[in-house]
Design a protein around this motif. Structure first.
Motif, PDB file in Angstrom:
ATOM      1  N   THR A  79       0.794  -1.219   0.000  1.00  0.00           N
ATOM      2  CA  THR A  79       0.000   0.000   0.000  1.00  0.00           C
ATOM      3  C   THR A  79       0.836   1.283   0.000  1.00  0.00           C
ATOM      4  O   THR A  79       0.478   2.238  -0.698  1.00  0.00           O
ATOM      5  CB  THR A  79      -0.973  -0.012   1.195  1.00  0.00           C
ATOM      6  OG1 THR A  79      -1.835  -1.145   1.068  1.00  0.00           O
ATOM      7  CG2 THR A  79      -1.809   1.249   1.250  1.00  0.00           C
ATOM      8  N   TYR A 132       1.775   1.899  -3.484  1.00  0.00           N
ATOM      9  CA  TYR A 132       0.567   2.090  -4.300  1.00  0.00           C
ATOM     10  C   TYR A 132      -0.007   3.492  -4.100  1.00  0.00           C
ATOM     11  O   TYR A 132      -0.452   4.134  -5.054  1.00  0.00           O
ATOM     12  CB  TYR A 132      -0.471   1.020  -3.956  1.00  0.00           C
ATOM     13  CG  TYR A 132      -1.610   0.965  -4.939  1.00  0.00           C
ATOM     14  CD1 TYR A 132      -1.544   0.146  -6.057  1.00  0.00           C
ATOM     15  CD2 TYR A 132      -2.750   1.742  -4.763  1.00  0.00           C
ATOM     16  CE1 TYR A 132      -2.579   0.098  -6.979  1.00  0.00           C
ATOM     17  CE2 TYR A 132      -3.788   1.700  -5.676  1.00  0.00           C
ATOM     18  CZ  TYR A 132      -3.705   0.878  -6.779  1.00  0.00           C
ATOM     19  OH  TYR A 132      -4.733   0.852  -7.695  1.00  0.00           O
ATOM     20  N   ASN A 133       0.000   3.977  -2.856  1.00  0.00           N
ATOM     21  CA  ASN A 133      -0.559   5.302  -2.590  1.00  0.00           C
ATOM     22  C   ASN A 133       0.193   6.395  -3.330  1.00  0.00           C
ATOM     23  O   ASN A 133      -0.414   7.338  -3.852  1.00  0.00           O
ATOM     24  CB  ASN A 133      -0.554   5.574  -1.090  1.00  0.00           C
ATOM     25  CG  ASN A 133      -1.718   4.936  -0.378  1.00  0.00           C
ATOM     26  OD1 ASN A 133      -2.738   4.629  -0.999  1.00  0.00           O
ATOM     27  ND2 ASN A 133      -1.583   4.714   0.907  1.00  0.00           N
ATOM     28  N   ASN A 150      -0.502   5.918  -7.132  1.00  0.00           N
ATOM     29  CA  ASN A 150      -1.884   6.198  -7.506  1.00  0.00           C
ATOM     30  C   ASN A 150      -2.098   7.667  -7.840  1.00  0.00           C
ATOM     31  O   ASN A 150      -3.082   8.019  -8.488  1.00  0.00           O
ATOM     32  CB  ASN A 150      -2.820   5.781  -6.371  1.00  0.00           C
ATOM     33  CG  ASN A 150      -4.172   5.349  -6.869  1.00  0.00           C
ATOM     34  OD1 ASN A 150      -4.282   4.670  -7.889  1.00  0.00           O
ATOM     35  ND2 ASN A 150      -5.216   5.725  -6.166  1.00  0.00           N
ATOM     36  N   TYR A 204     -11.598   2.417 -12.753  1.00  0.00           N
ATOM     37  CA  TYR A 204     -11.468   3.175 -11.514  1.00  0.00           C
ATOM     38  C   TYR A 204     -12.510   2.683 -10.516  1.00  0.00           C
ATOM     39  O   TYR A 204     -13.635   2.350 -10.882  1.00  0.00           O
ATOM     40  CB  TYR A 204     -11.678   4.664 -11.821  1.00  0.00           C
ATOM     41  CG  TYR A 204     -11.700   5.569 -10.614  1.00  0.00           C
ATOM     42  CD1 TYR A 204     -10.561   5.756  -9.840  1.00  0.00           C
ATOM     43  CD2 TYR A 204     -12.870   6.248 -10.252  1.00  0.00           C
ATOM     44  CE1 TYR A 204     -10.574   6.593  -8.736  1.00  0.00           C
ATOM     45  CE2 TYR A 204     -12.891   7.097  -9.156  1.00  0.00           C
ATOM     46  CZ  TYR A 204     -11.744   7.260  -8.397  1.00  0.00           C
ATOM     47  OH  TYR A 204     -11.772   8.083  -7.315  1.00  0.00           O
ATOM     48  N   ASN A 212      -6.777  -2.240 -10.212  1.00  0.00           N
ATOM     49  CA  ASN A 212      -5.645  -2.076  -9.306  1.00  0.00           C
ATOM     50  C   ASN A 212      -4.298  -2.000 -10.019  1.00  0.00           C
ATOM     51  O   ASN A 212      -3.255  -1.970  -9.358  1.00  0.00           O
ATOM     52  CB  ASN A 212      -5.603  -3.245  -8.316  1.00  0.00           C
ATOM     53  CG  ASN A 212      -6.779  -3.232  -7.366  1.00  0.00           C
ATOM     54  OD1 ASN A 212      -7.242  -2.176  -6.968  1.00  0.00           O
ATOM     55  ND2 ASN A 212      -7.284  -4.396  -7.018  1.00  0.00           N
ATOM     56  N   HIS A 220      -1.682  -0.037 -12.457  1.00  0.00           N
ATOM     57  CA  HIS A 220      -1.338   1.258 -13.047  1.00  0.00           C
ATOM     58  C   HIS A 220      -0.724   1.075 -14.432  1.00  0.00           C
ATOM     59  O   HIS A 220       0.133   0.213 -14.633  1.00  0.00           O
ATOM     60  CB  HIS A 220      -0.358   1.991 -12.139  1.00  0.00           C
ATOM     61  CG  HIS A 220      -0.956   2.392 -10.833  1.00  0.00           C
ATOM     62  ND1 HIS A 220      -0.430   2.022  -9.611  1.00  0.00           N
ATOM     63  CD2 HIS A 220      -2.058   3.138 -10.550  1.00  0.00           C
ATOM     64  CE1 HIS A 220      -1.163   2.522  -8.639  1.00  0.00           C
ATOM     65  NE2 HIS A 220      -2.157   3.200  -9.179  1.00  0.00           N
ATOM     66  N   ASP A 249     -10.505   1.143   0.905  1.00  0.00           N
ATOM     67  CA  ASP A 249      -9.405   0.405   0.270  1.00  0.00           C
ATOM     68  C   ASP A 249      -8.042   1.012   0.583  1.00  0.00           C
ATOM     69  O   ASP A 249      -7.023   0.585   0.033  1.00  0.00           O
ATOM     70  CB  ASP A 249      -9.608   0.316  -1.239  1.00  0.00           C
ATOM     71  CG  ASP A 249      -9.685   1.678  -1.926  1.00  0.00           C
ATOM     72  OD1 ASP A 249      -9.491   2.700  -1.251  1.00  0.00           O
ATOM     73  OD2 ASP A 249      -9.938   1.702  -3.140  1.00  0.00           O
ATOM     74  N   GLU A 276      -6.631   3.746  -0.208  1.00  0.00           N
ATOM     75  CA  GLU A 276      -5.992   4.622  -1.187  1.00  0.00           C
ATOM     76  C   GLU A 276      -5.930   6.056  -0.664  1.00  0.00           C
ATOM     77  O   GLU A 276      -6.893   6.563  -0.099  1.00  0.00           O
ATOM     78  CB  GLU A 276      -6.754   4.609  -2.515  1.00  0.00           C
ATOM     79  CG  GLU A 276      -6.550   3.358  -3.331  1.00  0.00           C
ATOM     80  CD  GLU A 276      -7.167   3.493  -4.716  1.00  0.00           C
ATOM     81  OE1 GLU A 276      -7.522   4.629  -5.112  1.00  0.00           O
ATOM     82  OE2 GLU A 276      -7.301   2.461  -5.392  1.00  0.00           O
ATOM     83  N   ASN A 303      -5.475   9.361  -2.461  1.00  0.00           N
ATOM     84  CA  ASN A 303      -5.413  10.024  -3.762  1.00  0.00           C
ATOM     85  C   ASN A 303      -5.716  11.491  -3.558  1.00  0.00           C
ATOM     86  O   ASN A 303      -6.830  11.856  -3.181  1.00  0.00           O
ATOM     87  CB  ASN A 303      -6.412   9.385  -4.732  1.00  0.00           C
ATOM     88  CG  ASN A 303      -6.196   9.858  -6.151  1.00  0.00           C
ATOM     89  OD1 ASN A 303      -5.855  11.003  -6.390  1.00  0.00           O
ATOM     90  ND2 ASN A 303      -6.395   8.958  -7.108  1.00  0.00           N
TER      91      ASN A 303
END
Length: 512
Positions: A60, A63-64, A67, A75, A170, A172, A500, A502, A504
């Motif tokens: 994560t 990923y954060n 993202n 999405y 999920n 990118h 989840d 995220e 963003n």
């Protein structure tokens, strides 16, 4: 021709995603002083990313960051519903062929146009065995990506693969030309996508700096500069929010929440997480840990309710498995192992335990009270006579220990399955070839494979229920708890947490 999913209009759906109103050029929909808005928004995570290669991680924190730099084909909105991203439509042409129509007019940060060849490069790189991507299992059913034209691709799978849209939400999308020109090592340190923020620099273990992409296809972000910093100590994260040095901090300890609610400099925002934290057992190396009777003894020695109440201060939910009730395939018939120290001692004797040392690996600061939970669990195990040695690892080393299968005892790890489907947990964590699996069972593997390629939802659910029953009976995990994600934010921004996990910043706005 059978349509399985057809996307709706993005412009309509975005209205329900929790975003504040914006001015005509991505301007402010809320007031704030000019000086406050000139400062970057600083996000504090517990650990740094191990890489900024979208195909090179399964974590994560990375990923954060990514993202905010990249987009996905599909999405998932604030309510966890699928919407168009770089793909505007998706459907099945037959049981093993998905067609995706792609968004025209999108450009990467270097000005190159996005097209079907980027999708092909993204997916085929993940599934290439030589790349050894930890994300490979996410798309293991994909055989080939065929470019039909610049804005149409066909994804061919080896078997029917009903959860492909969930998986694509999920992943990118990278630039095929950028990868070809600079290589994956450069990509891992200098990411370049189509997302709302452009990469500026990464000083490892210090900060990742991003700047707004004024040409973003959804509109320019309101927040102009974002900095992600790794801060393992919760007290330091809290202090930096209170003193105005940071704007979003993760994993606020439960024993600090009430005091922070009364601090006018801080907002507390929380949400039940997709993430389940667990204590897993290395069963692959033989010895006492390969004995399911011994593992069941350990599970009965752990008082999960007391841990949730006293260590997490009630900010967690004891689970029977690593799936939440919101995940497809969740088995409601299973219950957490009953705390019974007398039974634990009896099972230890039956298993022939002779006092062997059990190494217990844990990170510190990656999950809320992770080290403290490990220490408390070790104390409970000691009460029934189990010899446990705590090993606290830096996060990158902890991940390497799991993926290299060098871990020798028990360990804490968390998994945020944002596909909301059982396959997103079982395949990486409990399937024989899973990137983070320390458990193997040919019978369970067969059930997972059958469920993955079954188009009938009722049959898929039955297969997952049976797999989870067997995993639970084997005590592959000693304890599972669902995390409650608690964040502290500054009062100068408005930002909503997601289940989840995220982060963003395109959805963040200046507060009024």
């Amino acid at each position: 021709m059978r349509a399985v999913a057809l996307a709706t209009a993005l412009s309509v759906a975005l209205a329900g995603c929790g975003r504040a109103s914006r001015g005509p050029e991505g301007g402010e929909g809320a007031s704030g002083t000019d000086s406050a808005r000139q400062r970057p928004v600083v996000v504090l995570q517990g650990v740094d990313a191990t890489t900024l290669d979208p195909a090179g991680h399964a974590e994560t924190p990375a990923y954060n960051i990514l993202n905010n730099i990249y987009d996905t084909l599909i999405y998932r909105n604030q309510d966890m519903k699928l919407e168009p991203g770089l793909a505007t439509e998706w459907r099945t042409l037959n049981d093993t062929t998905w067609e995706l129509k792609l968004r025209e007019g999108v450009r990467f940060h270097n000005g190159d146009p996005f097209n079907a060849y980027d999708v092909k490069a993204t997916i085929e790189r993940i599934i290439d065995p030589e790349e050894a991507s930890p994300r490979r299992n996410n798309l293991s059913a994909v055989q080939e990506v065929r470019v039909i034209d610049d804005y149409t691709v066909h994804i061919i799978t080896s078997v029917p693969y009903p959860i492909l849209p969930n998986r694509l939400a999920n992943e990118h999308v990278i630039s095929a030309e950028y990868l070809a020109e600079y290589g994956k090592e450069h990509l891992a340190n200098n990411p370049m996508g189509t997302g709302p923020y452009r990469f500026v620099r990464w000083v490892k273990q210090e900060e990742v700096v991003l700047e707004a992409n004024p040409d973003y296809w959804r509109g320019a972000p309101q927040i102009q500069q974002v900095i992600f910093r790794p801060v393992p100590e919760a007290a330091t994260r809290i202090s930096q929010i209170q003193t105005g040095q940071a704007d979003i901090a993760v994993n606020i300890p439960a024993n600090q929440v009430e005091a922070l609610r009364n601090d006018s400099r801080v907002r507390i925002v929380e949400v039940p997480s997709v993430r389940v934290i667990y204590v897993a057992v290395q069963t692959r190396r033989g010895g006492i840990l390969a004995n399911p009777t011994f593992r069941r003894a350990l599970a009965h020695a752990i008082d999960g309710e007391a841990l949730i109440e006293n260590v997490l201060m009630g900010n967690g939910y004891l689970m029977a498995t690593a799936l939440t009730p919101q995940h497809f395939g969740f088995n409601p018939d299973l219950q957490p192992y009953r705390y019974d120290p007398d039974l634990a001692r009896q099972l230890l004797a039956e298993a022939g335990y002779q006092g062997e040392e059990i190494q217990f690996d844990t990170p510190s600061g990656r999950y809320a009270m992770d080290k403290e939970m490990a220490e408390a669990i070790a104390g409970q195990l000691a009460q029934v006579g189990v010899n446990v040695r705590i090993q606290v690892n830096e996060w990158g080393n902890h991940v390497d220990l799991m993926t290299s299968r060098e871990q020798k005892g028990i360990y804490i790890l968390g998994w945020g399955n944002a596909t909301w489907d059982a396959d997103g947990t079982l395949s990486p964590l409990l399937f024989g070839d899973g990137a983070f699996s320390s458990y193997e069972s040919p019978e369970v593997d067969e059930l997972i494979l059958r469920a993955r390629s079954t188009m009938d939802p009722a049959e898929r659910e039955r297969l997952y229920h049976e797999a989870l029953r067997m995993i639970h009976e084997d005590a592959a995990h000693l304890i599972d708890w669902r995390q409650k994600d608690v964040y502290a934010t500054s009062t100068r921004i408005h930002w909503l947490p997601r289940s989840d996990e995220e982060i963003n910043l395109f959805s963040a706005t200046w507060a009024g």
